[in-house]
Write an enzyme that holds these catalytic residues in place. Structure first.
Site, PDB file in Angstrom:
ATOM      1  N   GLY A  89      86.043  69.420  88.720  1.00  0.00           N
ATOM      2  CA  GLY A  89      85.771  70.846  88.753  1.00  0.00           C
ATOM      3  C   GLY A  89      84.618  71.200  89.679  1.00  0.00           C
ATOM      4  O   GLY A  89      84.434  72.363  90.048  1.00  0.00           O
ATOM      5  N   LYS A 110      79.346  65.748  94.709  1.00  0.00           N
ATOM      6  CA  LYS A 110      79.298  66.378  93.378  1.00  0.00           C
ATOM      7  C   LYS A 110      78.437  67.631  93.495  1.00  0.00           C
ATOM      8  O   LYS A 110      77.279  67.542  93.920  1.00  0.00           O
ATOM      9  CB  LYS A 110      78.681  65.384  92.391  1.00  0.00           C
ATOM     10  CG  LYS A 110      78.645  65.860  90.952  1.00  0.00           C
ATOM     11  CD  LYS A 110      78.262  64.695  90.039  1.00  0.00           C
ATOM     12  CE  LYS A 110      78.031  65.133  88.620  1.00  0.00           C
ATOM     13  NZ  LYS A 110      77.621  64.012  87.763  1.00  0.00           N
ATOM     14  N   ASP A 122      81.215  77.088  87.965  1.00  0.00           N
ATOM     15  CA  ASP A 122      80.943  77.573  89.320  1.00  0.00           C
ATOM     16  C   ASP A 122      81.077  76.484  90.381  1.00  0.00           C
ATOM     17  O   ASP A 122      80.880  76.743  91.566  1.00  0.00           O
ATOM     18  CB  ASP A 122      79.532  78.205  89.388  1.00  0.00           C
ATOM     19  CG  ASP A 122      78.436  77.199  89.044  1.00  0.00           C
ATOM     20  OD1 ASP A 122      78.753  76.012  88.784  1.00  0.00           O
ATOM     21  OD2 ASP A 122      77.257  77.596  89.039  1.00  0.00           O
ATOM     22  N   ARG A 180      89.835  57.149  86.015  1.00  0.00           N
ATOM     23  CA  ARG A 180      89.295  57.140  84.658  1.00  0.00           C
ATOM     24  C   ARG A 180      90.382  56.843  83.648  1.00  0.00           C
ATOM     25  O   ARG A 180      91.574  56.987  83.961  1.00  0.00           O
ATOM     26  CB  ARG A 180      88.748  58.553  84.328  1.00  0.00           C
ATOM     27  CG  ARG A 180      87.785  59.076  85.327  1.00  0.00           C
ATOM     28  CD  ARG A 180      87.969  60.586  85.553  1.00  0.00           C
ATOM     29  NE  ARG A 180      87.304  60.969  86.807  1.00  0.00           N
ATOM     30  CZ  ARG A 180      86.063  61.398  86.896  1.00  0.00           C
ATOM     31  NH1 ARG A 180      85.365  61.586  85.820  1.00  0.00           N
ATOM     32  NH2 ARG A 180      85.516  61.663  88.068  1.00  0.00           N
ATOM     33  N   ASP A 249      87.191  60.853  79.889  1.00  0.00           N
ATOM     34  CA  ASP A 249      87.172  61.209  81.319  1.00  0.00           C
ATOM     35  C   ASP A 249      85.922  60.654  82.005  1.00  0.00           C
ATOM     36  O   ASP A 249      85.814  60.728  83.229  1.00  0.00           O
ATOM     37  CB  ASP A 249      87.250  62.726  81.515  1.00  0.00           C
ATOM     38  CG  ASP A 249      86.250  63.479  80.672  1.00  0.00           C
ATOM     39  OD1 ASP A 249      86.292  63.331  79.441  1.00  0.00           O
ATOM     40  OD2 ASP A 249      85.402  64.193  81.235  1.00  0.00           O
TER      41      ASP A 249
HETATM   42  P1  AMP Z   1      81.192  66.203  82.540  1.00  0.00           P
HETATM   43  O1  AMP Z   1      80.773  66.535  81.144  1.00  0.00           O
HETATM   44  O2  AMP Z   1      80.114  66.321  83.564  1.00  0.00           O
HETATM   45  O3  AMP Z   1      81.918  64.918  82.620  1.00  0.00           O
HETATM   46  O4  AMP Z   1      82.230  67.346  82.957  1.00  0.00           O
HETATM   47  C1  AMP Z   1      83.407  67.626  82.244  1.00  0.00           C
HETATM   48  C2  AMP Z   1      84.368  68.437  83.100  1.00  0.00           C
HETATM   49  O5  AMP Z   1      83.795  69.704  83.423  1.00  0.00           O
HETATM   50  C3  AMP Z   1      84.721  67.776  84.412  1.00  0.00           C
HETATM   51  O6  AMP Z   1      86.086  67.984  84.654  1.00  0.00           O
HETATM   52  C4  AMP Z   1      83.862  68.498  85.413  1.00  0.00           C
HETATM   53  O7  AMP Z   1      84.424  68.511  86.695  1.00  0.00           O
HETATM   54  C5  AMP Z   1      83.775  69.905  84.825  1.00  0.00           C
HETATM   55  N1  AMP Z   1      82.550  70.601  85.211  1.00  0.00           N
HETATM   56  C6  AMP Z   1      81.292  70.280  84.862  1.00  0.00           C
HETATM   57  N2  AMP Z   1      80.407  71.138  85.411  1.00  0.00           N
HETATM   58  C7  AMP Z   1      81.112  72.031  86.144  1.00  0.00           C
HETATM   59  C8  AMP Z   1      80.781  73.174  86.947  1.00  0.00           C
HETATM   60  N3  AMP Z   1      79.513  73.568  87.118  1.00  0.00           N
HETATM   61  N4  AMP Z   1      81.783  73.828  87.533  1.00  0.00           N
HETATM   62  C9  AMP Z   1      83.053  73.443  87.367  1.00  0.00           C
HETATM   63  N5  AMP Z   1      83.442  72.391  86.633  1.00  0.00           N
HETATM   64  C10 AMP Z   1      82.494  71.689  86.013  1.00  0.00           C
HETATM   65 MG    MG Z   2      82.677  63.715  83.892  1.00  0.00          MG
END
Ligand code: AMP
Ligand code: MG
Length: 477
Positions: A89, A110, A122, A180, A249
């Protein structure tokens, strides 16, 4: 831009439903905050014809090599037990690099902007969390723990909105791949056997080529992933690392640590510690990490069932047999590592109580995890509740007796007990300063954690944070 780097993108050869082609947001005046020259060297990245300014353009996604086709990967995942369809994301795979040793690695940004998988997010990242990931992943690497690496952090000079506006940044992350457990889960929920077979072949080809001629490749794939993860978690335990968000994930099939969000290191040895503000029930607490990993691996095994055996009952049995290997593999590695930390080269089962008892006493007396092992190594027992206790003195004489049979136990201990880990309060202080344009503490802490087995130039880096303050981490999105 045309770079003389050895790159190609094999993920793109997979069916297009597994990814979306994306472009990074345009960034006004990106600037490099930190760049990992040692890693660039290891990867064979030729920097001779590129200025720092160009590097910032490249690693912000503004100007890429013309042959690169960045993409965001789709995946799913169980987050704290609940299943969601996810995807990159706020990340994108720039390209794959081929290192001088012939290894293939992902080069990923990232915080580079929204993608079709961003949901409400965002697509951005803040400077503090990206520097935090940079430093902790490099510390883990220096501790000999498989991990994604950090090549650079670029500042975007654009405020991003969290609870308060924060300086934005983009991290360049390097990993053997970003495949993953959750990628397999996404494919499994599609229910397309051809896609599944194609993907399993890809993963075996990329990460486990020795299995290509195996008669039961899916079974062996499961076996390998279980073993790698069991050993990885034992390594985390041996340094007091709490990942904090072990969702499926965030578990790579390559066996590298990934996603340094709410992670932190133990100060005092309290196994129930969970730092993350959202981990109310301690699902990902220190002592629960092996269970969480096994839970994730069970989800992984479920995605492979149809390839394990055409008969569902037999398939389930094969999966269970493989999953049963997790515990012995984990404990073998765990006791091996703690044995080394106590100067014991070849640990035997009869030595296990010695390790268990020390940890029990450390917990009882709230002893600092890292510094207790340093004290045992240097034999300098500073005044503390643990070292003053009669139980410890009893333990100590049993231990000294045990290691009298070893060749050079204290030499071994020097190489296996870090003096420096990224202490939570110091790292936080360094990040607050870096956000205010002073990266001096960040740089000196980074240098210290990159040589964890040597005494740091700043002795403050070895001190735990205030004992009466509970350290809390946030996901940092
Ligand atoms: P994480 O907890 O960092 O592993 O993120 C979980 C999911 O949320 C993943 O698919 C990330 O790509 C998405 N994600 C985290 N932060 C953001 C952000 N600021 N904008 C869009 N997607 C996000
Ligand atoms: Mg992640």
């Amino acid at each position: 831009m045309k770079l003389a780097w050895s790159t190609s993108n094999t993920y793109r050869s997979l069916p297009s439903e597994l990814y979306s082609l994306v472009q990074a947001d345009v960034i006004d005046k990106p600037s490099l905050v930190v760049f990992n020259h040692a890693l660039a060297n290891e990867l064979g990245i030729d920097l001779s014809s590129i200025t720092n300014k160009d590097l910032a353009q490249l690693l912000s996604g503004n100007q890429l090599d013309e042959s690169w086709t960045p993409l965001a990967q789709v995946y799913a995942g169980h987050q704290f037990g609940g299943f969601s369809v996810l995807g990159d994301g706020r990340a994108m795979l720039l390209t794959e690099l081929i290192t001088p040793l012939g290894d293939r690695v992902d080069l990923q940004l990232k915080g580079s902007g929204r993608t079709p998988y961003s949901r409400g997010g965002d697509g951005k990242a803040a400077l503090g969390p990206m520097l935090r990931e940079y430093l902790i992943s490099e510390a883990m690497h220096a501790l000999g723990i498989p991990t994604s690496r950090s090549l650079a952090v670029v500042k975007t000079n654009e405020p991003i909105l969290r609870e308060v506006p924060l300086p934005g940044a983009i991290l360049t992350r390097v990993a053997q791949s970003h495949i993953r457990v959750g990628t397999f889960q996404w494919i499994a929920q599609k229910g397309d056997p051809l896609l599944q077979k194609q993907f399993v072949d890809y993963v075996i080809d990329r990460h486990f080529p020795a299995l290509k001629s195996n008669e039961r490749p899916a079974k062996q794939l499961l076996n390998e992933v279980i073993r790698r993860q069991a050993k990885l978690i034992a390594k985390w335990q041996s340094v007091g690392f709490v990942h904090g968000v072990m969702n499926t994930d965030n578990m790579l099939v390559s066996g590298e640590t990934i996603d340094y969000g709410p992670c932190a290191f133990l100060d005092s040895y309290q196994p129930k510690t969970a730092f993350s503000s959202i981990d109310h029930h301690g699902r990902y607490a220190y002592h629960n990490q092996p269970n969480a990993a096994l839970w994730n691996l069970t989800r992984f095994a479920e995605t492979l069932l149809s390839l394990l055996d055409s008969n569902p009952d037999s398939a389930a049995q094969v999966a269970q047999e493989e999953l049963a290997l997790f515990a012995p593999t984990y404990f073998k590695e765990y006791y091996r590592l703690f044995g080394l930390k106590l100067g014991i080269t070849a640990i035997e089962e009869t030595d296990h109580p010695l390790i268990d008892r020390l940890l029990e006493l450390m917990e009882l007396h709230l002893a600092d995890f890292t510094n207790t092992f340093v004290a045992l190594t240097t034999q300098q027992y500073l005044v503390s509740e643990l070292f003053e206790s009669s139980e410890f003195k009893e333990w100590n004489s049993l231990w000294l007796q045990r290691i009298s049979k070893e060749d050079k136990p204290f030499e071994l201990m020097k190489q296996t007990n870090p003096q420096v880990i990224p202490r939570n309060h110091r790292l936080d202080q360094a990040l607050v300063m870096a956000q205010a344009e002073d990266d001096s503490l960040f740089q000196s802490l980074l240098t210290a954690v990159q040589s964890p087995y040597s005494a740091p130039s700043n002795h403050e880096f070895t001190k735990p944070g205030p004992a009466n303050e509970k350290f809390v981490t946030y996901c940092g999105t």
